[in-house]
Design a protein around this motif. Sequence first.
Motif: not given
Length: 614
Positions: A477-482, A484-488, A495-499, A506-515
């Motif tokens: 899933i991590y590589f799938l996010l990477r 998709l990040g090239q197009f979105l 964004a997952g490491t921002t302070l 928001t990033f966690a919600a989208w990642a969880t939806g993809l999971l």
Amino acid sequence: RGAAPRPASAPDWRRYGRSTVIPILVLIGLMVLLAQLNLDLARPFTAPRLVSDADGGFLFYGGGTRDPGFFYREVHETEDGAVLTKRRYVRGVLAGAALLPEQIVTLYAGERAEDPWFYSLSQRGTLERSWSGFLNDPELGLTFPRHIATIDGQVYAFGSDAADGIRVARLEIEGLGQQVCPEAVEARVHAGAKVKDVPPDAKERTPPPLEFASVVVDDELYLFWRVSTEKGKPRQPPGELRWACFDGKRFTEMRRFQTDLQAFTVVVGLDGVLRLYGVKHGARDDKILSFEFVKDTFRTGPTLAYKREGLTGGAGVSALAAGRTPKRVFLFAQIGAAIRYVKDDGQGFGAWKDVARRPAEQTAVIYGWFAALIGLSVLLILKGFQLFRSRRRPPPATPAPTLVEFIAQHDAPPPAAPDASLELQASSSTALAADADAADASLNEEASPDAELSSLEADLASLPERAMAFGVDAVLIYFLLRLLGQFLPWLEISAGTTLEPAQQLTFAAWATGLLILYFTAFEATLGRTPGKRILGLEVQDVNGGRPPLSAILFRNAFRIELLIPPFYVVPVLSLVLMLTSRYTQRPGDFLAHTTVRRSRPSLSPVTGGEPIQE
């Protein structure tokens, strides 16, 4: 007559089994945890503050979360206008700031009410602290430090004292700015107003100032503060706005302002005129008032309209901040959930622009995220209580026969004698059936339902196996996010490491939806994910059959351990549920009647497809 009623007795918890009681208690704990979580990440940005000089300025505003921290952005002058740099996040509760040529002095509030306030000396531009100290020295007389400002290169901290007055402490910067030594200034001015409807012998009759604002004109500081005049009122009680001048050594006489402003700020315009901006207490006219200081008095100036906003569209201005750069005057406002600003280039203020606003899609994700969790939690708890009640309910008692039924049974004629031919045929059929049963038993000794159930329980996947399978899927899933990040762009992995906490959510919600989509698609079509296939596992219902699509949806939609912050608490509760349930079930498995077992050649449900009672 019916059966006699059973005497009431206390419930026997041992009778229900750990596989029912403990999961229900864990689910109740999850619900309590969810109730304790407020919508901090959907709260507005708050309290804008602006400090500026000839080299630019800094804008500060709160992040709107319970996590103590704030954002800051630098303001740079350009030929085409002013530029706000990318915002950065700093921990702490900012109360005020003052600029020096190479440094910035910040005043921080305590994270708790009983914590002392402190000040810090930081490098300009990075806010890296090089020195910090407290203002609670009794010799300073600052019972409530609330404001900090600069006069002719000297930094002063202002606050009220225990005797209803404004006190001052000078922060003397020594050497290369590596330390700051506070020094009391023998200057004081009356600050508070007696609160109405309070007994004379009350301990706290004079509340401290609620808010400060200041500006320097001709090496003299104009200091404004607001005090409340009523007690026990809402967050913004009625009050009075007061002001006095300070030249570094003494205060002028305190004066009262003619209008009670619940949010106010002060700035010197490009024409050199001191202007006070504010919102009248209790007003709902969607206007910011302005007052010009001319000939030692304030006169009313033009108003500035704004548009209310918020969830209900009724949130107005709750905080104001103003500042001036060499070519422009800025006015920042907290309007509803957003920080907005207007600027004056000498031709009057223009249109409002956004500085910090929660995007609509981000707000929808946050509220939808919590709404989905609450709905799924309610479903899970209802399911647990349904199972609990089914175990508590005693088997139906067989009622005693009535008198009429008793007489009818004893007066019934005896059964007729069976025909001899029929007896011979029945005996031969019984013998054949007995031979067939014996043959089946000898060939399929292990095919009894109890033996099949024992085999199903023995095939349950262990926790390490399930953890390794999930790890493999998480890497994919991590590589799938990477990818998709090239197009979105909004789904970039950075964004997952921002302070910023809201962006993390928001990033966690989208990642969880993809999971969830990933697990649902593979388990609905193949019965297993790639990670489970590598480990030789598959998803089954509790009876050993292939679960229906609805069960797969419930199982994956209820990955509650991936959704509730803090993310290290709920996995522990989920682990407790897996260790105590009969089929090593997560909350989603518990609701969907599914589990994970080692792969078998074929899936054939036992017990006629009826779910096994736990």
